[in-house]
Design a protein around this motif. Structure first.
Motif, PDB file in Angstrom:
ATOM      1  N   ILE A 243       0.855  -1.188   0.000  1.00  0.00           N
ATOM      2  CA  ILE A 243       0.000   0.000   0.000  1.00  0.00           C
ATOM      3  C   ILE A 243       0.892   1.239   0.000  1.00  0.00           C
ATOM      4  O   ILE A 243       1.802   1.351   0.814  1.00  0.00           O
ATOM      5  CB  ILE A 243      -0.926   0.039   1.231  1.00  0.00           C
ATOM      6  CG1 ILE A 243      -1.922  -1.131   1.187  1.00  0.00           C
ATOM      7  CG2 ILE A 243      -1.691   1.358   1.290  1.00  0.00           C
ATOM      8  CD1 ILE A 243      -2.854  -1.179   2.392  1.00  0.00           C
ATOM      9  N   LEU A 244       0.626   2.155  -0.907  1.00  0.00           N
ATOM     10  CA  LEU A 244       1.314   3.445  -0.950  1.00  0.00           C
ATOM     11  C   LEU A 244       0.303   4.534  -0.613  1.00  0.00           C
ATOM     12  O   LEU A 244      -0.811   4.533  -1.146  1.00  0.00           O
ATOM     13  CB  LEU A 244       1.900   3.715  -2.341  1.00  0.00           C
ATOM     14  CG  LEU A 244       2.796   2.637  -2.959  1.00  0.00           C
ATOM     15  CD1 LEU A 244       3.263   3.085  -4.340  1.00  0.00           C
ATOM     16  CD2 LEU A 244       3.981   2.353  -2.072  1.00  0.00           C
ATOM     17  N   CYS A 245       0.680   5.442   0.258  1.00  0.00           N
ATOM     18  CA  CYS A 245      -0.219   6.541   0.611  1.00  0.00           C
ATOM     19  C   CYS A 245       0.585   7.724   1.115  1.00  0.00           C
ATOM     20  O   CYS A 245       1.688   7.559   1.630  1.00  0.00           O
ATOM     21  CB  CYS A 245      -1.224   6.101   1.676  1.00  0.00           C
ATOM     22  SG  CYS A 245      -0.490   5.757   3.292  1.00  0.00           S
ATOM     23  N   PRO A 246       0.048   8.941   1.004  1.00  0.00           N
ATOM     24  CA  PRO A 246       0.680  10.092   1.652  1.00  0.00           C
ATOM     25  C   PRO A 246       0.531   9.999   3.167  1.00  0.00           C
ATOM     26  O   PRO A 246      -0.263   9.205   3.695  1.00  0.00           O
ATOM     27  CB  PRO A 246      -0.096  11.290   1.085  1.00  0.00           C
ATOM     28  CG  PRO A 246      -0.816  10.770  -0.112  1.00  0.00           C
ATOM     29  CD  PRO A 246      -1.092   9.333   0.172  1.00  0.00           C
ATOM     30  N   GLY A 247       1.275  10.858   3.877  1.00  0.00           N
ATOM     31  CA  GLY A 247       1.341  10.765   5.336  1.00  0.00           C
ATOM     32  C   GLY A 247       0.022  10.926   6.049  1.00  0.00           C
ATOM     33  O   GLY A 247      -0.197  10.342   7.118  1.00  0.00           O
ATOM     34  N   GLY A 248      -0.899  11.711   5.482  1.00  0.00           N
ATOM     35  CA  GLY A 248      -2.159  11.956   6.149  1.00  0.00           C
ATOM     36  C   GLY A 248      -3.018  10.725   6.320  1.00  0.00           C
ATOM     37  O   GLY A 248      -3.858  10.668   7.232  1.00  0.00           O
ATOM     38  N   ILE A 266      -3.482 -11.799   5.409  1.00  0.00           N
ATOM     39  CA  ILE A 266      -2.918 -11.099   4.252  1.00  0.00           C
ATOM     40  C   ILE A 266      -1.858 -10.140   4.778  1.00  0.00           C
ATOM     41  O   ILE A 266      -2.148  -9.258   5.583  1.00  0.00           O
ATOM     42  CB  ILE A 266      -3.994 -10.318   3.479  1.00  0.00           C
ATOM     43  CG1 ILE A 266      -5.018 -11.283   2.879  1.00  0.00           C
ATOM     44  CG2 ILE A 266      -3.361  -9.461   2.380  1.00  0.00           C
ATOM     45  CD1 ILE A 266      -6.204 -10.594   2.232  1.00  0.00           C
ATOM     46  N   GLU A 267      -0.632 -10.338   4.342  1.00  0.00           N
ATOM     47  CA  GLU A 267       0.466  -9.495   4.827  1.00  0.00           C
ATOM     48  C   GLU A 267       0.636  -8.286   3.919  1.00  0.00           C
ATOM     49  O   GLU A 267       0.743  -8.417   2.699  1.00  0.00           O
ATOM     50  CB  GLU A 267       1.772 -10.288   4.892  1.00  0.00           C
ATOM     51  CG  GLU A 267       2.913  -9.493   5.498  1.00  0.00           C
ATOM     52  CD  GLU A 267       4.182 -10.316   5.665  1.00  0.00           C
ATOM     53  OE1 GLU A 267       5.247  -9.690   5.885  1.00  0.00           O
ATOM     54  OE2 GLU A 267       4.120 -11.556   5.568  1.00  0.00           O
ATOM     55  N   VAL A 268       0.668  -7.119   4.526  1.00  0.00           N
ATOM     56  CA  VAL A 268       0.747  -5.858   3.796  1.00  0.00           C
ATOM     57  C   VAL A 268       1.955  -5.063   4.264  1.00  0.00           C
ATOM     58  O   VAL A 268       2.269  -5.048   5.454  1.00  0.00           O
ATOM     59  CB  VAL A 268      -0.545  -5.032   4.024  1.00  0.00           C
ATOM     60  CG1 VAL A 268      -0.386  -3.611   3.503  1.00  0.00           C
ATOM     61  CG2 VAL A 268      -1.730  -5.699   3.346  1.00  0.00           C
ATOM     62  N   VAL A 289       7.948  -4.723  -6.775  1.00  0.00           N
ATOM     63  CA  VAL A 289       8.080  -5.883  -7.654  1.00  0.00           C
ATOM     64  C   VAL A 289       7.850  -7.172  -6.871  1.00  0.00           C
ATOM     65  O   VAL A 289       7.198  -8.113  -7.354  1.00  0.00           O
ATOM     66  CB  VAL A 289       9.458  -5.888  -8.331  1.00  0.00           C
ATOM     67  CG1 VAL A 289       9.693  -7.187  -9.078  1.00  0.00           C
ATOM     68  CG2 VAL A 289       9.578  -4.697  -9.286  1.00  0.00           C
ATOM     69  N   ALA A 290       8.379  -7.224  -5.641  1.00  0.00           N
ATOM     70  CA  ALA A 290       8.194  -8.422  -4.819  1.00  0.00           C
ATOM     71  C   ALA A 290       6.724  -8.670  -4.514  1.00  0.00           C
ATOM     72  O   ALA A 290       6.229  -9.803  -4.599  1.00  0.00           O
ATOM     73  CB  ALA A 290       8.983  -8.290  -3.523  1.00  0.00           C
ATOM     74  N   ALA A 291       5.995  -7.617  -4.184  1.00  0.00           N
ATOM     75  CA  ALA A 291       4.572  -7.769  -3.872  1.00  0.00           C
ATOM     76  C   ALA A 291       3.757  -8.040  -5.133  1.00  0.00           C
ATOM     77  O   ALA A 291       2.883  -8.918  -5.144  1.00  0.00           O
ATOM     78  CB  ALA A 291       4.063  -6.512  -3.172  1.00  0.00           C
ATOM     79  N   GLY A 292       4.026  -7.271  -6.177  1.00  0.00           N
ATOM     80  CA  GLY A 292       3.284  -7.454  -7.423  1.00  0.00           C
ATOM     81  C   GLY A 292       1.920  -6.799  -7.418  1.00  0.00           C
ATOM     82  O   GLY A 292       1.420  -6.398  -8.461  1.00  0.00           O
ATOM     83  N   LYS A 293       1.310  -6.710  -6.265  1.00  0.00           N
ATOM     84  CA  LYS A 293      -0.020  -6.110  -6.134  1.00  0.00           C
ATOM     85  C   LYS A 293       0.119  -4.835  -5.306  1.00  0.00           C
ATOM     86  O   LYS A 293       0.571  -4.872  -4.170  1.00  0.00           O
ATOM     87  CB  LYS A 293      -0.984  -7.086  -5.464  1.00  0.00           C
ATOM     88  CG  LYS A 293      -1.197  -8.383  -6.248  1.00  0.00           C
ATOM     89  CD  LYS A 293      -2.106  -9.318  -5.499  1.00  0.00           C
ATOM     90  CE  LYS A 293      -2.331 -10.603  -6.277  1.00  0.00           C
ATOM     91  NZ  LYS A 293      -1.080 -11.374  -6.461  1.00  0.00           N
ATOM     92  N   ILE A 294      -0.295  -3.722  -5.879  1.00  0.00           N
ATOM     93  CA  ILE A 294      -0.075  -2.413  -5.260  1.00  0.00           C
ATOM     94  C   ILE A 294      -1.392  -1.654  -5.189  1.00  0.00           C
ATOM     95  O   ILE A 294      -2.132  -1.566  -6.179  1.00  0.00           O
ATOM     96  CB  ILE A 294       0.955  -1.600  -6.066  1.00  0.00           C
ATOM     97  CG1 ILE A 294       2.307  -2.316  -6.074  1.00  0.00           C
ATOM     98  CG2 ILE A 294       1.112  -0.190  -5.481  1.00  0.00           C
ATOM     99  CD1 ILE A 294       3.305  -1.717  -7.026  1.00  0.00           C
ATOM    100  N   LEU A 295      -1.665  -1.119  -4.030  1.00  0.00           N
ATOM    101  CA  LEU A 295      -2.820  -0.246  -3.837  1.00  0.00           C
ATOM    102  C   LEU A 295      -2.304   1.144  -3.472  1.00  0.00           C
ATOM    103  O   LEU A 295      -1.547   1.291  -2.504  1.00  0.00           O
ATOM    104  CB  LEU A 295      -3.727  -0.766  -2.727  1.00  0.00           C
ATOM    105  CG  LEU A 295      -4.922   0.122  -2.365  1.00  0.00           C
ATOM    106  CD1 LEU A 295      -5.905   0.223  -3.537  1.00  0.00           C
ATOM    107  CD2 LEU A 295      -5.636  -0.386  -1.113  1.00  0.00           C
ATOM    108  N   ILE A 296      -2.703   2.156  -4.235  1.00  0.00           N
ATOM    109  CA  ILE A 296      -2.307   3.531  -3.969  1.00  0.00           C
ATOM    110  C   ILE A 296      -3.541   4.278  -3.477  1.00  0.00           C
ATOM    111  O   ILE A 296      -4.550   4.353  -4.176  1.00  0.00           O
ATOM    112  CB  ILE A 296      -1.721   4.204  -5.219  1.00  0.00           C
ATOM    113  CG1 ILE A 296      -0.551   3.377  -5.770  1.00  0.00           C
ATOM    114  CG2 ILE A 296      -1.267   5.626  -4.901  1.00  0.00           C
ATOM    115  CD1 ILE A 296       0.056   3.926  -7.049  1.00  0.00           C
ATOM    116  N   VAL A 297      -3.445   4.813  -2.268  1.00  0.00           N
ATOM    117  CA  VAL A 297      -4.605   5.415  -1.603  1.00  0.00           C
ATOM    118  C   VAL A 297      -4.377   6.913  -1.436  1.00  0.00           C
ATOM    119  O   VAL A 297      -3.319   7.340  -0.955  1.00  0.00           O
ATOM    120  CB  VAL A 297      -4.838   4.779  -0.211  1.00  0.00           C
ATOM    121  CG1 VAL A 297      -6.133   5.314   0.403  1.00  0.00           C
ATOM    122  CG2 VAL A 297      -4.879   3.257  -0.305  1.00  0.00           C
TER     123      VAL A 297
END
Length: 367
Positions: A243-248, A266-268, A289-297
């Motif tokens: 998961i990628l997200c800004p600090g807020g 499910i490990e995140v 690349v290792a995860a392969g599945k990315i969620l950007i919030v």
């Protein structure tokens, strides 16, 4: 302007950061708003060029969220209260920066940055390089940002995307991981105008410190200037989802990460940058690349956002993976209602993040 290293004001209420490190003292855990206040105070102690400008920043108010509390008592000549004129005092700050001052502007609410867009775009950012020689223009515009407080459509927006892509203007966001003293020093060292978005809902939360979040999760810093904080159960483990997200939204995403491991196995990993633009991805490519599945919030609405820019950069590294996928999650394409109930229907929430991860994992939600 004179820079005085290592001094403290007459009524300084906190040890300098160098003293904390040198003495190795155990400090009580700080709230994020305290860390932000101490960072500005310390900068003003160390450098006489640093000034604070904005509406209601002087005592007894100390700003809308009290971040400037006590500063005008300690630095009476360097905390400047202004009329309600965002365009005017951002222009004033830009001129002061050209003359060698280092203004920290309190915008009160990020919604009002629209009123200062002209001085930021057409004067401050351009003045750095449009006169032939590069000019030092060190200034920071602080903006209380975002919703979840029931403040309605004119005091609840996330405005980051409107300032992405402007040459010589850097965009940062307040984070529970990053120490604001170092973040502010980093911004001032750029010698460019910087805009700093501060999610209102995390002001009263405690900072993550010493690499520990809770009993399950730790974190480490990666990249230039330790820009990326990466939270994980085990640093070298391969997560199911990144998961990628800004600090807020970092604290919200961490709650979801804990729920996912406890309820769904499910490990995140969660990766959070301090600087949103320009923002390199080199430090997180291996995890992605290792995860392969990315969620950007993101809290803001979709369309030309930080998250979309990061997705474009990451896509070439994932497009050959059979199970590779990038999902973007934003708030609804709507103004933000004043009703807390209807606001919760518009803004990104924990359940939205949780369900998006399950979708990435192709797990049907039960019940």
């Amino acid at each position: 302007m004179k820079k005085v290293s290592g001094i403290k004001c007459k009524r300084c209420r906190n040890l300098s950061y160098t003293e904390r490190e040198r003495n190795g003292r155990t400090m009580k855990q700080e709230k994020i708003n305290e860390n932000l206040r101490h960072a500005i105070h310390q900068l003003m102690c160390e450098d006489e060029a640093v000034v604070v400008i904005g509406e209601d920043v002087r005592e007894p108010y100390g700003g809308a969220f009290k971040i400037n509390k006590g500063l005008s008592d300690d630095f009476p000549d360097r905390v400047i209260g202004t009329p309600i004129s965002e365009e005017g005092f951002v222009n004033m700050a830009s001129g002061m920066a050209i003359m060698g001052h280092k203004p920290i502007v309190d915008m009160m609410f990020s919604d009002f940055t629209t009123l200062s867009f002209d001085p930021l775009l057409n004067f401050a950012s351009k003045s750095v390089t449009m006169y032939g020689d590069k000019l030092d223009l060190s200034m920071i515009v602080r903006c209380a940002n975002g919703g979840y407080r029931g403040y309605g459509p004119t005091h609840s927006q996330s405005m980051q995307k409107y300032f992405m892509g402007i040459p010589n203007l850097s965009v940062y966001e307040l984070s529970p991981f990053h120490d604001n003293y170092y973040v502010f020093n980093r911004m001032l060292s750029e010698k460019n105008p910087c805009i700093f978005f501060e999610e209102k809902i995390i002001y009263s939360q405690y900072r993550y410190e010493n690499g520990v979040i809770d009993e399950l999760f730790n974190y480490s810093f990666k990249g230039d200037h330790e820009n990326w904080a990466v939270a994980s159960i085990e640093e070298n483990s391969v997560p199911d989802v990144l998961i990628l997200c800004p600090g807020g939204l970092a604290s919200m995403c961490m709650k979801v990460a804990e729920k996912l491991i406890m309820a769904d196995e499910i490990e995140v990993k969660v990766a959070v940058p301090s600087k949103l633009y320009p923002c390199g991805i080199e430090a997180i490519i291996e995890d992605a690349v290792a995860a392969g599945k990315i969620l950007i919030v993101e809290e803001g609405t979709s369309g030309h956002t930080w998250g979309e820019g990061i997705a474009v950069k990451l896509y070439p590294y994932l497009n050959k993976q059979k199970d590779g996928a990038i999902e973007l999650l934003s708030s609804s394409d709507s103004i933000i209602p004043a009703s807390k109930y209807y606001e919760s229907q518009v803004l990104v929430g924990e359940q939205d993040i949780y369900e998006s991860v399950l979708k990435l994992m192709k797990i049907a939600k039960e019940g």
